[in-house]
Enzyme design. Sequence first.
Site, PDB file in Angstrom:
ATOM      1  N   THR A 163       5.143  -4.411  -6.467  1.00  0.00           N
ATOM      2  CA  THR A 163       5.419  -4.515  -5.043  1.00  0.00           C
ATOM      3  C   THR A 163       4.634  -5.682  -4.458  1.00  0.00           C
ATOM      4  O   THR A 163       3.559  -6.011  -4.936  1.00  0.00           O
ATOM      5  CB  THR A 163       5.002  -3.216  -4.333  1.00  0.00           C
ATOM      6  OG1 THR A 163       5.617  -2.107  -4.986  1.00  0.00           O
ATOM      7  CG2 THR A 163       5.424  -3.212  -2.877  1.00  0.00           C
ATOM      8  N   GLY A 164       5.171  -6.312  -3.427  1.00  0.00           N
ATOM      9  CA  GLY A 164       4.443  -7.359  -2.729  1.00  0.00           C
ATOM     10  C   GLY A 164       5.271  -8.611  -2.527  1.00  0.00           C
ATOM     11  O   GLY A 164       6.354  -8.769  -3.104  1.00  0.00           O
ATOM     12  N   SER A 165       4.728  -9.525  -1.724  1.00  0.00           N
ATOM     13  CA  SER A 165       5.484 -10.712  -1.341  1.00  0.00           C
ATOM     14  C   SER A 165       5.740 -11.647  -2.509  1.00  0.00           C
ATOM     15  O   SER A 165       6.809 -12.277  -2.596  1.00  0.00           O
ATOM     16  CB  SER A 165       4.739 -11.467  -0.227  1.00  0.00           C
ATOM     17  OG  SER A 165       3.430 -11.837  -0.646  1.00  0.00           O
ATOM     18  N   THR A 166       4.793 -11.779  -3.445  1.00  0.00           N
ATOM     19  CA  THR A 166       5.007 -12.658  -4.592  1.00  0.00           C
ATOM     20  C   THR A 166       5.923 -11.998  -5.616  1.00  0.00           C
ATOM     21  O   THR A 166       6.774 -12.659  -6.229  1.00  0.00           O
ATOM     22  CB  THR A 166       3.662 -13.038  -5.236  1.00  0.00           C
ATOM     23  OG1 THR A 166       2.766 -13.507  -4.222  1.00  0.00           O
ATOM     24  CG2 THR A 166       3.844 -14.138  -6.262  1.00  0.00           C
ATOM     25  N   GLU A 190       1.647   2.351  -9.867  1.00  0.00           N
ATOM     26  CA  GLU A 190       1.487   1.013 -10.434  1.00  0.00           C
ATOM     27  C   GLU A 190       0.674   1.058 -11.731  1.00  0.00           C
ATOM     28  O   GLU A 190       0.982   0.347 -12.694  1.00  0.00           O
ATOM     29  CB  GLU A 190       0.804   0.100  -9.411  1.00  0.00           C
ATOM     30  CG  GLU A 190       1.716  -0.280  -8.252  1.00  0.00           C
ATOM     31  CD  GLU A 190       0.989  -0.974  -7.118  1.00  0.00           C
ATOM     32  OE1 GLU A 190       1.672  -1.572  -6.266  1.00  0.00           O
ATOM     33  OE2 GLU A 190      -0.255  -0.918  -7.062  1.00  0.00           O
ATOM     34  N   LYS A 212      -6.251  -2.964  -6.707  1.00  0.00           N
ATOM     35  CA  LYS A 212      -4.895  -2.827  -6.197  1.00  0.00           C
ATOM     36  C   LYS A 212      -4.812  -1.577  -5.324  1.00  0.00           C
ATOM     37  O   LYS A 212      -5.647  -0.687  -5.432  1.00  0.00           O
ATOM     38  CB  LYS A 212      -3.886  -2.703  -7.354  1.00  0.00           C
ATOM     39  CG  LYS A 212      -3.732  -3.970  -8.170  1.00  0.00           C
ATOM     40  CD  LYS A 212      -2.825  -3.814  -9.383  1.00  0.00           C
ATOM     41  CE  LYS A 212      -1.471  -3.219  -9.068  1.00  0.00           C
ATOM     42  NZ  LYS A 212      -0.715  -3.972  -8.051  1.00  0.00           N
ATOM     43  N   ASP A 261       3.365  -7.447 -11.388  1.00  0.00           N
ATOM     44  CA  ASP A 261       2.862  -6.844 -10.153  1.00  0.00           C
ATOM     45  C   ASP A 261       1.867  -7.784  -9.487  1.00  0.00           C
ATOM     46  O   ASP A 261       1.395  -8.747 -10.097  1.00  0.00           O
ATOM     47  CB  ASP A 261       2.210  -5.494 -10.447  1.00  0.00           C
ATOM     48  CG  ASP A 261       2.277  -4.534  -9.262  1.00  0.00           C
ATOM     49  OD1 ASP A 261       2.590  -4.984  -8.139  1.00  0.00           O
ATOM     50  OD2 ASP A 261       2.014  -3.337  -9.450  1.00  0.00           O
ATOM     51  N   GLY A 262       1.529  -7.486  -8.250  1.00  0.00           N
ATOM     52  CA  GLY A 262       0.545  -8.251  -7.504  1.00  0.00           C
ATOM     53  C   GLY A 262      -0.824  -7.603  -7.574  1.00  0.00           C
ATOM     54  O   GLY A 262      -1.039  -6.627  -8.297  1.00  0.00           O
ATOM     55  N   ALA A 263      -1.766  -8.132  -6.808  1.00  0.00           N
ATOM     56  CA  ALA A 263      -3.117  -7.591  -6.765  1.00  0.00           C
ATOM     57  C   ALA A 263      -3.755  -7.956  -5.437  1.00  0.00           C
ATOM     58  O   ALA A 263      -3.351  -8.925  -4.776  1.00  0.00           O
ATOM     59  CB  ALA A 263      -3.957  -8.120  -7.917  1.00  0.00           C
TER      60      ALA A 263
END
Length: 227
Positions: free
Chosen positions: A27-30, A105, A96, A83-85
């Site tokens: 999940t996330g913008s990147t 996650e 996270k 995934d993002g961080a």
Amino acid sequence: MTDNLKKQAGIAAANLAQSGMGIGLGTGSTVFFALERLAERQKTENLKFFGVSTSFSTTLLCRKMGIELRDCGGVSHLDMAIDGADEIDPNLNLIKGRGAAHLLEKIVASLAEKFIIVADSAKKVKNLGEKFPVPLEIIPSALGLAEAKIKSLGGILEVRMAGTCKDGPTISDSGNIIADANFGVIKEPAALCKELDSTPGLAGHGLFIGIAKEAFIAGEAGVEHIV
């Protein structure tokens, strides 16, 4: 940080996907840009894969993009996960969970043969805990026990409130209470991780120690690839 650089990082991770793979989708913008690229490769390259989502928000995006999803509980192995961080230290240890999905996650990351982080350079820190507390997911009946445990470890626990759209605490997709534990700068993240892992009723926490294998970090000079 421009969206173009984040997009480059997301694309770089998505380009590692091969037909036949099972892929964990964070999940996330990147990560959004990675999803876009995977959906594009389905159409232009006939890429065949299935995804396992870490949050309902990602599930909705995958449905919209036409990405096949399988239930996490029915999967025992994934080839990779993206995934993002919130924080990334020099050893690719992570914090996270600002999005309250850290338990799912971590399950998905643990299923994956290769766990890949995509993020912007603002997430890099010398030591975990410099910018953010450690998110926790707590079974409601264990809230008091968790608070006492965090206090014994020198931290301060604060239940995360849902905000203007809902009274009361933030509740995870698994039905548990989300809280944040502030320890300040964490000098020994592996030791703290072990203590949190051993706490009954603490379903999950946002310390990801020794799990990430690779990262694409978007910065002003371009995308840094860390292996």
